[in-house]
Scaffold this motif. Structure first.
Motif: not given
Length: 336
Positions: A192-221
């Motif tokens: 899932m995106a939160p896990h993939k993004f957090t892992s990459a950011i903490l390890e200094g790797r780039p993150i893949d952002v789809y649709n050039h960032g033009q995405m919107r989501r109803d994030f539910t905790y």
């Protein structure tokens, strides 16, 4: 002691559902195959926490296995059933489509046959916001037409809804289908995106952002979502009397069956979600802008007014707070 059967109990949402039921005094029969779709050690860690409860019984097995669920229903006679076991992931459905048919459709059919033989008071079954498919009118409401799914994963979820409705009609089985909207939080899946993004950011790797960032989501905790599920346990659909029917209800006219959105009722730009992770980690992400992926949709947004009418549910967790709690869990779990 009341008994609940939870499928996918060692999964992300299943763990929180099972744990909450146990905390509320239920006896829980948990069924999970411990598949290797993602890191099994994460599933085992969740399971270890559940097995600390004396009222928890773990059953390892595939929900699509012939007769397994019927045997468990006969042995334990659960009052409620919460069906969360599924082959998840939109992109993986392009690689291994058969697993989606076997688990999502075959498993649902096995569950419904078990309920037909040993009817529970209420069955609560997971679908997905992806069932809305190509709809562009937002926010999504349960009574919208949903006929144009964009991925095989979404198609199996919508098909499961249709199959469940037929069983509810034919055998008077009270069923509530949930359409979940982008659930995130501690213990989340590595794909899932939160896990993939957090892992990459903490390890200094780039993150893949789809649709050039033009995405919107109803994030539910996740704990907000689980609270909604707990409240819906007592909102048993009844088409014969119409008891408890609400304005804009999705209650079937011919079956004790309804569909309910569970979302945060807010659509958040993906880049804002990434910014919340950057703030929580204290590190700015290197972003690799990518095109839209096959089967994906540009936006989701839940109309959760039916859920509120049925239960009084109001989400409590902002994206900033939820992401902060996820990153704190991630650092603790992975010893970073």
């Amino acid at each position: 002691m009341k008994t609940a059967l939870v499928t996918g109990s060692s999964g992300f949402i299943g763990y929180f559902v099972a744990d909450t039921l146990l905390q509320q005094g239920w006896r829980v029969i948990g069924v999970d195959s411990m598949s290797d779709y993602y890191d099994v050690t994460l599933k085992q860690s969740r399971l270890n926490l559940l097995q600390a409860h004396k009222a928890f019984t773990n059953v390892r097995g595939h929900v699509e296995e012939e007769g397994l669920l019927t045997k468990l229903f006969a042995e334990h006679m659960p009052e409620i059933v919460i069906h969360l076991a599924a082959q998840a992931g939109v992109r993986y459905s392009l690689e291994n489509p058969m697993s989606y048919f076997q688990t999502n459709l075959g498993g649902t059919l096995q569950l419904l046959e078990a309920a037909r033989a040993h009817p529970p008071k209420h069955m609560l079954m997971a679908s997905s916001s992806s069932a809305y498919g190509a709809n562009t009118q937002m926010p999504y409401h349960e009574n919208m037409q949903a006929d144009h799914q964009m991925s095989l994963y979404a198609a199996t979820k919508k098909s499961s809804e249709n199959i469940a409705h037929s069983y509810a009609h034919l055998f008077a089985l009270p069923i509530t289908m949930f359409r979940f909207f982008t659930v995130y939080g501690p213990w989340g899946r590595p794909d899932m995106a939160p896990h993939k993004f957090t892992s990459a950011i903490l390890e200094g790797r780039p993150i893949d952002v789809y649709n050039h960032g033009q995405m919107r989501r109803d994030f539910t905790y996740v704990t907000d979502l689980v609270q909604a599920i707990m409240l819906l346990i007592d909102a048993v659909p009844d088409c014969l009397t119409g008891q408890g029917q609400h304005e804009g209800d999705s209650l079937s006219p011919v079956a004790p069956y309804r569909v309910v959105n569970i979302g945060n009722s807010e659509t958040v730009p993906l880049l804002d979600f990434i910014k919340a992770i950057e703030q929580a980690t204290g590190i700015e992400a290197t972003k690799n802008m990518m095109p839209m992926q096959p089967g994906d949709v540009p936006a989701t947004w839940a109309d959760a007014s039916l859920l509120k009418s049925l239960t009084g549910y109001v989400p409590r967790t902002t994206v900033r707070d939820g992401v902060g709690q996820f990153v704190a869990w991630y650092r603790d779990y992975y010893k970073i």
